[in-house]
Design a protein around this motif. Structure first.
Motif, mmCIF file in Angstrom:
data_model
loop_
_atom_site.group_PDB
_atom_site.id
_atom_site.type_symbol
_atom_site.label_atom_id
_atom_site.label_comp_id
_atom_site.label_asym_id
_atom_site.label_seq_id
_atom_site.Cartn_x
_atom_site.Cartn_y
_atom_site.Cartn_z
ATOM 1 N N VAL A 34 0.730 -1.132 0.049
ATOM 2 C CA VAL A 34 -0.085 -0.167 -0.044
ATOM 3 C C VAL A 34 0.723 1.315 -0.015
ATOM 4 C CG1 VAL A 34 -1.561 1.380 1.274
ATOM 5 C CG2 VAL A 34 -1.971 -1.045 1.010
ATOM 6 N N SER B 190 -8.823 8.346 -4.189
ATOM 7 C CA SER B 190 -8.866 7.369 -2.998
ATOM 8 C C SER B 190 -8.258 6.078 -3.400
ATOM 9 C CB SER B 190 -10.557 7.207 -3.163
ATOM 10 O OG SER B 190 -10.867 6.145 -2.233
ATOM 11 N N GLU C 281 -0.628 2.254 12.907
ATOM 12 C CA GLU C 281 -0.340 0.962 11.742
ATOM 13 C C GLU C 281 1.112 0.880 12.037
ATOM 14 O OE1 GLU C 281 -2.418 -0.905 10.312
ATOM 15 O OE2 GLU C 281 -4.217 0.221 9.618
HETATM 16 P P1 ADP Z 1 -6.722 6.663 0.867
HETATM 17 O O1 ADP Z 1 -6.763 7.006 2.317
HETATM 18 O O2 ADP Z 1 -5.724 7.276 0.126
HETATM 19 O O3 ADP Z 1 -8.081 6.493 0.180
HETATM 20 P P2 ADP Z 1 -6.029 4.216 2.179
HETATM 21 O O4 ADP Z 1 -4.654 4.199 2.992
HETATM 22 O O5 ADP Z 1 -7.077 4.157 3.124
HETATM 23 O O6 ADP Z 1 -6.119 5.280 0.917
HETATM 24 O O7 ADP Z 1 -5.910 2.717 1.461
HETATM 25 C C1 ADP Z 1 -4.930 2.632 0.491
HETATM 26 C C2 ADP Z 1 -5.063 1.097 0.266
HETATM 27 O O8 ADP Z 1 -4.776 0.166 1.447
HETATM 28 C C3 ADP Z 1 -6.516 0.634 -0.403
HETATM 29 O O9 ADP Z 1 -6.268 -0.292 -1.332
HETATM 30 C C4 ADP Z 1 -7.031 -0.077 1.001
HETATM 31 O O10 ADP Z 1 -8.060 -0.909 0.651
HETATM 32 C C5 ADP Z 1 -5.795 -0.786 1.644
HETATM 33 N N1 ADP Z 1 -6.198 -0.894 3.056
HETATM 34 C C6 ADP Z 1 -5.970 0.017 3.810
HETATM 35 N N2 ADP Z 1 -6.250 -0.394 5.118
HETATM 36 C C7 ADP Z 1 -6.026 -1.617 5.034
HETATM 37 C C8 ADP Z 1 -6.136 -2.748 6.006
HETATM 38 N N3 ADP Z 1 -6.414 -2.481 7.274
HETATM 39 N N4 ADP Z 1 -6.233 -3.926 5.732
HETATM 40 C C9 ADP Z 1 -6.092 -4.332 4.452
HETATM 41 N N5 ADP Z 1 -6.026 -3.340 3.401
HETATM 42 C C10 ADP Z 1 -5.960 -1.931 3.725
#
Ligand code: ADP
Ligand code: MG
Length: 240
Positions: free
Chosen positions: A16, A36, A51
């Motif tokens: 990620v 997003s 995290e």
């Molecule tokens: P943003 O805030 O830019 O929309 P995120 O950081 O929330 O992006 O998410 C980035 C990616 O990480 C996405 O594909 C999301 O599904 C994945 N993701 C975020 N948190 C988790 C988690 N706890 N477990 C698995 N995947 C996650």
């Protein structure tokens, strides 16, 4: 103040965040923009250690925080966080929301905590609501309480994750106004936002994230008027 080097984060085998490098100076306001799913929330959550990063370093006041477990609790309290969904304690009134962590984490006396909370509740215009429960407040009021609560911990930096995205349009302005006033006090702020006018007028620096990378960063006028990367141009066209 914070220097992030080669930070990465995976969930299972989904990468990620990929080799994130960036730093924040004391007093700087940095806005993070991007589509997003680009990793903005994960980056903020790694910065305040909600995290655990998979790799890399977070240097804070000269120390790698990921390798100094003694400093972890202190570091966490120094990185305040404001969430999209406010995350107030629904069973506590406004004042107690703002004092509970001061007492439990910082060992302040109740009187001291109350005095500090009142100062920040005044600042965000919520001092007359100290006995209200969160459910009695509008979204904008809840978010202003959440900001006062975070400030009551005297953080070194405040991280905002889309603080106005859950608000009805008529309440966005009151929260942005408080954030703008805070920026003018010299508070170090890291703000994930889709409010491009806010980023343009308040940020010292804008960071554009795409697919787990920082694709481009610079002064707001450069990013908004003269983006270098094709992806940044596309993103900005879609948000205008
Ligand atoms: P943003 O805030 O830019 O929309 P995120 O950081 O929330 O992006 O998410 C980035 C990616 O990480 C996405 O594909 C999301 O599904 C994945 N993701 C975020 N948190 C988790 C988690 N706890 N477990 C698995 N995947 C996650
Ligand atoms: Mg997010």
């Amino acid at each position: 103040m914070i220097d992030i080097r080669h930070l990465s984060k995976s969930f299972g085998n989904h990468k990620v965040l990929k080799d994130i490098n960036f730093s924040v100076d004391k007093g700087e306001v940095v806005c993070i923009i991007g589509s997003s799913g680009s990793g903005k929330s994960t980056l903020l959550r790694c910065i305040n250690l909600l995290e655990k990063p998979s790799g890399g370093q977070i240097i804070y006041n000269g120390k790698d925080i990921l390798n100094n477990s003694n400093d972890l609790t202190n570091y966490r309290t120094k990185m305040g966080m404001v969430f999209q969904q406010f995350n107030l304690f629904s069973n506590l009134d406004v004042l107690d929301n703002c004092i509970v962590a001061q007492i439990k984490v910082l060992n302040r006396s109740k009187e001291q905590a109350k005095k500090i909370a009142m100062e920040y509740l005044e600042m965000v215009g919520m001092a007359q609501y100290i006995n209200a429960r969160p459910k009695q407040l509008s979204g904008g009021q809840k978010q202003r309480v959440a900001i006062a609560r975070a400030l009551s911990m005297n953080p070194d930096a405040l991280l905002f994750d889309e603080p106005t995205s859950a608000l009805d349009p008529e309440m966005v302005g009151e929260v942005l106004k408080v954030m703008k006033a805070l920026a003018n006090t010299g508070l170090t702020m890291l703000v994930v936002t889709h409010e491009m006018d806010f980023a343009r007028s308040v940020a010292d620096r804008v960071v554009f994230m795409d697919q787990g990378f920082i694709l481009e960063e610079g002064k707001p006028e450069d990013i908004f008027n003269n983006p270098k990367e094709e992806r940044t141009k596309e993103f900005l066209q879609l948000t205008i």
